[in-house]
Design a protein around this motif. Structure first.
Motif, mmCIF file in Angstrom:
data_model
loop_
_atom_site.group_PDB
_atom_site.id
_atom_site.type_symbol
_atom_site.label_atom_id
_atom_site.label_comp_id
_atom_site.label_asym_id
_atom_site.label_seq_id
_atom_site.Cartn_x
_atom_site.Cartn_y
_atom_site.Cartn_z
ATOM 1 N N ALA A 191 0.717 -1.205 -0.216
ATOM 2 C CA ALA A 191 -0.221 0.303 0.075
ATOM 3 C C ALA A 191 0.381 1.033 0.308
ATOM 4 C CB ALA A 191 -1.037 0.025 1.426
ATOM 5 N N VAL A 192 1.390 1.257 0.324
ATOM 6 C CA VAL A 192 2.900 2.458 0.988
ATOM 7 C C VAL A 192 3.709 2.786 -0.605
ATOM 8 C CG1 VAL A 192 4.964 3.288 2.071
ATOM 9 C CG2 VAL A 192 3.268 2.132 3.325
ATOM 10 N N ALA A 193 4.349 1.516 -0.340
ATOM 11 C CA ALA A 193 4.504 1.999 -1.946
ATOM 12 C C ALA A 193 3.822 2.367 -3.459
ATOM 13 C CB ALA A 193 5.568 0.015 -2.345
ATOM 14 N N GLY A 194 2.426 1.948 -3.063
ATOM 15 C CA GLY A 194 1.241 3.044 -3.517
ATOM 16 C C GLY A 194 0.360 4.216 -4.139
ATOM 17 N N GLY A 195 1.832 4.977 -2.821
ATOM 18 C CA GLY A 195 1.079 6.098 -2.698
ATOM 19 C C GLY A 195 -0.235 6.053 -1.230
ATOM 20 N N ILE A 196 -0.467 5.028 -0.495
ATOM 21 C CA ILE A 196 -1.894 4.729 0.624
ATOM 22 C C ILE A 196 -0.746 4.798 1.973
ATOM 23 C CG2 ILE A 196 -3.585 3.481 1.487
ATOM 24 C CD1 ILE A 196 -3.682 2.126 -1.398
ATOM 25 N N LEU A 224 8.639 6.064 3.937
ATOM 26 C CA LEU A 224 8.497 4.879 3.681
ATOM 27 C C LEU A 224 9.285 3.576 2.657
ATOM 28 C CD1 LEU A 224 5.843 3.743 5.919
ATOM 29 C CD2 LEU A 224 7.861 3.776 6.629
ATOM 30 N N PHE A 225 8.375 4.915 1.688
ATOM 31 C CA PHE A 225 9.122 4.250 -0.057
ATOM 32 C C PHE A 225 9.645 5.431 -0.695
ATOM 33 C CE2 PHE A 225 7.244 3.854 -4.343
ATOM 34 C CZ PHE A 225 8.580 2.930 -4.486
ATOM 35 N N ASP A 226 11.142 5.275 -1.097
ATOM 36 C CA ASP A 226 11.914 6.118 -2.080
ATOM 37 C C ASP A 226 11.969 6.336 -2.947
ATOM 38 O OD1 ASP A 226 13.077 3.432 -2.439
ATOM 39 O OD2 ASP A 226 14.931 4.502 -1.041
ATOM 40 N N GLY A 227 10.833 5.530 -3.785
ATOM 41 C CA GLY A 227 10.696 4.678 -5.005
ATOM 42 C C GLY A 227 11.050 3.786 -5.627
ATOM 43 N N GLU A 228 11.788 3.218 -4.742
ATOM 44 C CA GLU A 228 12.225 1.952 -5.001
ATOM 45 C C GLU A 228 11.962 1.137 -4.107
ATOM 46 O OE1 GLU A 228 14.991 0.871 -7.242
ATOM 47 O OE2 GLU A 228 14.639 2.808 -8.755
ATOM 48 N N GLN A 229 12.167 1.456 -2.893
ATOM 49 C CA GLN A 229 12.496 -0.081 -1.932
ATOM 50 C C GLN A 229 11.292 0.914 -1.130
ATOM 51 O OE1 GLN A 229 14.764 -2.540 -1.214
ATOM 52 N NE2 GLN A 229 15.840 -1.995 -2.874
ATOM 53 N N VAL A 272 -4.332 -2.723 -3.886
ATOM 54 C CA VAL A 272 -3.342 -1.455 -3.572
ATOM 55 C C VAL A 272 -2.224 -0.897 -4.056
ATOM 56 C CG1 VAL A 272 -4.375 -1.862 -1.114
ATOM 57 C CG2 VAL A 272 -2.546 -2.893 -1.658
ATOM 58 N N GLU A 273 -0.877 -1.993 -4.472
ATOM 59 C CA GLU A 273 -0.357 -1.090 -4.977
ATOM 60 C C GLU A 273 -0.707 -0.255 -6.431
ATOM 61 O OE1 GLU A 273 2.776 -3.321 -4.625
ATOM 62 O OE2 GLU A 273 4.374 -2.937 -5.791
ATOM 63 N N HIS A 274 -1.780 -0.570 -6.944
ATOM 64 C CA HIS A 274 -1.210 0.140 -8.367
ATOM 65 C C HIS A 274 -2.633 0.891 -8.474
ATOM 66 C CE1 HIS A 274 1.453 -3.424 -9.222
ATOM 67 N NE2 HIS A 274 1.918 -1.965 -9.135
ATOM 68 N N ALA A 275 -3.463 1.246 -7.056
ATOM 69 C CA ALA A 275 -5.265 1.852 -7.348
ATOM 70 C C ALA A 275 -4.389 3.204 -7.515
ATOM 71 C CB ALA A 275 -5.500 2.138 -5.761
ATOM 72 N N LEU A 276 -3.466 4.028 -7.363
ATOM 73 C CA LEU A 276 -3.072 5.683 -7.776
ATOM 74 C C LEU A 276 -2.501 5.461 -8.312
ATOM 75 C CD1 LEU A 276 -3.228 8.785 -5.985
ATOM 76 C CD2 LEU A 276 -1.186 8.042 -4.674
ATOM 77 N N PRO A 277 -1.199 5.051 -9.027
ATOM 78 C CA PRO A 277 -1.044 5.214 -10.817
ATOM 79 C C PRO A 277 -2.449 4.727 -11.375
ATOM 80 C CG PRO A 277 0.602 3.825 -9.239
ATOM 81 C CD PRO A 277 -0.516 4.313 -8.338
ATOM 82 N N LEU A 278 -3.097 4.555 -11.283
ATOM 83 C CA LEU A 278 -4.665 3.946 -11.774
ATOM 84 C C LEU A 278 -5.025 5.363 -12.328
ATOM 85 C CD1 LEU A 278 -6.883 1.069 -11.756
ATOM 86 C CD2 LEU A 278 -7.720 2.864 -11.990
ATOM 87 N N ALA A 303 2.430 7.539 -14.095
ATOM 88 C CA ALA A 303 2.575 7.651 -13.214
ATOM 89 C C ALA A 303 3.869 7.249 -12.373
ATOM 90 C CB ALA A 303 1.410 8.183 -12.433
ATOM 91 N N ARG A 304 4.456 7.677 -11.691
ATOM 92 C CA ARG A 304 5.299 6.964 -10.657
ATOM 93 C C ARG A 304 5.361 7.813 -9.342
ATOM 94 N NH1 ARG A 304 11.028 6.432 -9.064
ATOM 95 N NH2 ARG A 304 11.364 8.080 -9.799
#
Ligand code: DOR
Length: 446
Positions: free
Chosen positions: A81-86, A425-430, A332-338, A413-414
């Motif tokens: 979720a965090v990697a997806g901006g949630i 908690l997420f730096d774009g990679e990790q 959850v990982e792709h909801a915001l990019p979508l 979008a990334r």
């Protein structure tokens, strides 16, 4: 605690876009301005060219704890979720055993503390016989009561008329409903089995869980809420027909609200041919016309909120026959990019995306101090590159179940960075495992 200065970000917030600097201190947005570059800070991020949004607040996820943790758990799914901006989520009670009393509910909060990466809240489940538990819910510390008015994954169902009336009359907290009429679904299934003696296929799912099953149940929920003056939020609408039940306009002051989930905004029944059980979910993905109606209801306010209904199941389970495969998709990982991709396609504006995924859940649930980029609010933030790209593969997803219905998809979008209470908690990679950052959501309801 580290202080962070974000410089030159293009902030999307409260219907506007503005280039600003932000100082994050003690987990909060301490200052917003256009000349903060000289403020002392432990870390400085030059966000030139990037967009800064309040983190997405997802009011509908299934993280499968306790009891179903082969599919997902609070640690793995909150990391995705965090990697997806949630940055905050509200989790559902159809676990094993189901969350039907206050002790089980508090036990879930204990499980999340120190393990969840995003801020968290849990629903109490409703049954035909737990009205006493529902009456005792503290509305300032629990997000809501979840009522399955139609059966889905698990065995939660309220099908006793009197029990439903008591819940709608007495719940001290928002009622969130899954609306599909189980009797109608059973009839549809029986009929299809008779006319199709071989195996049924995933593309029949919207004929079994059909428009009328949705409408019969959501119109009943709305009728009950009007009769008893209840605070009702109808989850995951999928049909054009149901939209007429809801009011247009801004969310403020509404007692009856509705939401759409990202997969219903993205897929249509044309996708069953390629994706089969991968997009089997309840309520079913319906027609392209239904999807178009959902998209336009986002614009006029009949749909107030966009969420995920993140519902991981193992790929081996999904690869079974249509009737054996469980319903639900990991999302959850792709909801915001979508949603940002939909903005790029002109379906809605960036400001409207932020309204539906961040501001409106915060308003609807009366979440304390989150959901907006305001001084004094929690620093739950997402930095987004709208010139970047998110390319989805099963191998790269962070879900425990290791697959995504969007595999092969590229969203334009990334997510570059996610902050929860001021901690990156997420730096774009990790995903950085600092579960001490996340907090239990609090609600301002009295
Ligand atoms: O497709 C769904 N899956 N819909 C639900 O309502 C429940 C969810 C799950 O828990 O798997």
């Amino acid at each position: 605690m580290q202080t962070t200065l974000i410089l030159n970000a293009r902030v999307i917030n409260e219907g506007q876009q503005q280039q600003c600097d932000l100082l994050l201190e003690q987990g909060k947005i301490a200052r917003i301005g256009d000349d903060l570059q000289h403020c002392p800070a432990d870390r400085v991020i030059d966000a030139e060219g990037l967009y800064l949004l309040p983190g997405m607040i997802d009011d509908q996820v299934h993280f499968r704890e306790p009891g179903l943790t082969a599919k997902g758990d609070i640690a793995t799914e909150s990391a995705a979720a965090v990697a997806g901006g949630i940055t905050s989520y509200m989790e559902m009670p159809n676990v094993s055993p189901p969350t039907l009393d206050l002790a089980a509910l508090e036990a879930k909060y204990q499980r999340a503390e120190g393990r969840s990466l995003a801020n968290y809240a849990f629903y109490l489940g409703a049954s035909n016989s737990n009205i006493e538990q529902i009456r005792r819910v503290d509305p300032n510390s629990v997000c809501g009561v979840k009522v399955f008015m139609g059966a889905s994954t698990g065995d939660l169902l309220v099908d006793d008329e009197l029990a439903l009336e008591l819940i709608f009359r007495d719940s001290p907290v928002l009622i969130a409903t899954h609306c599909e009429d189980s009797l109608r679904i059973a009839d549809n299934l029986k009929r299809l089995r008779e006319t199709h003696p071989g195996e049924l296929n995933a593309d029949m799912h919207p004929q079994i869980r059909d428009v009328e099953a949705c409408y019969a149940s959501s119109s009943k929920a709305v009728e009950l809420a009007k009769r008893f003056g209840s605070n009702l939020h109808v989850l995951h609408l999928t049909t054009a027909k149901e939209l007429a039940l809801f009011q247009t306009g801004a969310i403020e002051g509404k007692r009856i609200t509705a939401e759409a989930c990202v997969h219903h905004l993205w897929f249509s029944d044309q996708d069953y041919a390629e994706l089969g059980n991968r997009i089997k979910c309840n309520p079913a993905v319906k027609s392209a016309d239904d999807r178009a109606a959902l998209r336009s209801a986002l614009l006029d306010g009949r749909l107030d909120i966009v969420a995920t209904d993140h519902a991981p199941h193992l790929l081996a389970e999904k690869e079974q026959s249509y009737e054996s495969a469980p319903a639900g998709l990991p999302l959850v990982e792709h909801a915001l990019p979508l949603m940002l991709e939909l903005a790029k396609q002109g379906v809605l504006s960036l400001e409207q995306v932020v309204e539906k995924v961040s501001h409106n859940p915060a308003i609807r649930y009366a979440i304390e101090g989150r959901g907006f980029i305001r001084e004094g609010y929690a620093a739950d933030l997402v930095l987004v590159d709208l010139d970047g790209e998110t390319s989805v593969t099963d191998a790269a997803v962070r879900y425990k179940c290791r697959w995504s219905p969007f595999a092969g998809q590229r969203f334009r979008a990334r997510i570059c960075s996610t902050f929860v209470n001021g901690v990156e908690l997420f730096d774009g990679e990790q995903v950085l495992c600092r579960p001490e950052a996340a907090q239990r959501l609090r609600f301002n309801r009295r």
